[in-house]
Design an enzyme around this catalytic site. Sequence first.
Site, PDB file in Angstrom:
ATOM      1  N   GLU A  19       0.822  -1.208   0.000  1.00 63.80           N
ATOM      2  CA  GLU A  19       0.000   0.000   0.000  1.00 63.80           C
ATOM      3  C   GLU A  19       0.858   1.262   0.000  1.00 63.80           C
ATOM      4  O   GLU A  19       0.540   2.254   0.643  1.00 63.80           O
ATOM      5  CB  GLU A  19      -0.929  -0.010   1.219  1.00 63.80           C
ATOM      6  CG  GLU A  19      -1.912  -1.157   1.191  1.00 63.80           C
ATOM      7  CD  GLU A  19      -2.837  -1.183   2.396  1.00 63.80           C
ATOM      8  OE1 GLU A  19      -2.794  -0.252   3.231  1.00 63.80           O
ATOM      9  OE2 GLU A  19      -3.612  -2.147   2.502  1.00 63.80           O
ATOM     10  N   CYS A  20       1.939   1.241  -0.750  1.00 63.11           N
ATOM     11  CA  CYS A  20       2.907   2.329  -0.791  1.00 63.11           C
ATOM     12  C   CYS A  20       2.845   3.016  -2.148  1.00 63.11           C
ATOM     13  O   CYS A  20       2.499   2.390  -3.153  1.00 63.11           O
ATOM     14  CB  CYS A  20       4.307   1.745  -0.544  1.00 63.11           C
ATOM     15  SG  CYS A  20       5.657   2.929  -0.640  1.00 63.11           S
ATOM     16  N   VAL A  21       3.213   4.278  -2.180  1.00 61.02           N
ATOM     17  CA  VAL A  21       3.272   4.998  -3.450  1.00 61.02           C
ATOM     18  C   VAL A  21       4.251   4.315  -4.412  1.00 61.02           C
ATOM     19  O   VAL A  21       4.113   4.415  -5.629  1.00 61.02           O
ATOM     20  CB  VAL A  21       3.633   6.488  -3.220  1.00 61.02           C
ATOM     21  CG1 VAL A  21       5.052   6.637  -2.710  1.00 61.02           C
ATOM     22  CG2 VAL A  21       3.438   7.302  -4.476  1.00 61.02           C
ATOM     23  N   PHE A  22       5.233   3.576  -3.890  1.00 61.91           N
ATOM     24  CA  PHE A  22       6.213   2.892  -4.735  1.00 61.91           C
ATOM     25  C   PHE A  22       5.814   1.459  -5.092  1.00 61.91           C
ATOM     26  O   PHE A  22       6.555   0.768  -5.798  1.00 61.91           O
ATOM     27  CB  PHE A  22       7.585   2.883  -4.048  1.00 61.91           C
ATOM     28  CG  PHE A  22       8.137   4.260  -3.812  1.00 61.91           C
ATOM     29  CD1 PHE A  22       8.389   5.130  -4.871  1.00 61.91           C
ATOM     30  CD2 PHE A  22       8.404   4.708  -2.526  1.00 61.91           C
ATOM     31  CE1 PHE A  22       8.889   6.400  -4.655  1.00 61.91           C
ATOM     32  CE2 PHE A  22       8.909   5.976  -2.298  1.00 61.91           C
ATOM     33  CZ  PHE A  22       9.144   6.832  -3.369  1.00 61.91           C
ATOM     34  N   THR A  23       4.649   0.999  -4.643  1.00 66.85           N
ATOM     35  CA  THR A  23       4.208  -0.370  -4.909  1.00 66.85           C
ATOM     36  C   THR A  23       4.240  -0.734  -6.394  1.00 66.85           C
ATOM     37  O   THR A  23       4.594  -1.869  -6.728  1.00 66.85           O
ATOM     38  CB  THR A  23       2.811  -0.616  -4.294  1.00 66.85           C
ATOM     39  OG1 THR A  23       2.901  -0.405  -2.882  1.00 66.85           O
ATOM     40  CG2 THR A  23       2.314  -2.027  -4.553  1.00 66.85           C
TER      41      THR A  23
END
Length: 161
Positions: free
Chosen positions: A34-38
Amino acid sequence: MDAFDFSATALGGEAVDLSQYRGRVLLVVNTASECVFTPQYKALERLYEEYRGRGLVVLGFPCNQFRGQEPGSEQQIGEFCEKNFGVTFPMFAKVDVNGNGAHPLFRFLKKQAPGVLGTQAIKWNFTKFLVGRDGQVVQRYAPQTGPDELRADIEKLLAEE
């Protein structure tokens, strides 16, 4: 001591001795769903597919230490990665990468390749460590460094015997 001296638990619960990767180039990444970098999962998978025949292994280690961005169970993480990004590279059970409970592999990686200003702490999800065939860390990359930006470094290591 090198990166191949450690073991970890796979998403499925089985113990994995990293010595099975001895002689290969490793890209070790702390991941989160659930990360912006996923979306980097897709590029990591591309690297793995493109270079695994030449000796690259991408190892994903989910971590929930950064704003709780990996809340799922191991089964949920595996299903998410496969369904959304087609991940086939080895994924492991959730680990801590910082603090007293940090996985021994990450303690080793951070000591070998400190971050900015010599800090050892990992600052966020998708920090990447490139490990040579000798098990020593060659480079540490910031989360915002996209996997495709690592191609030249990976190719250089893969060319070394």
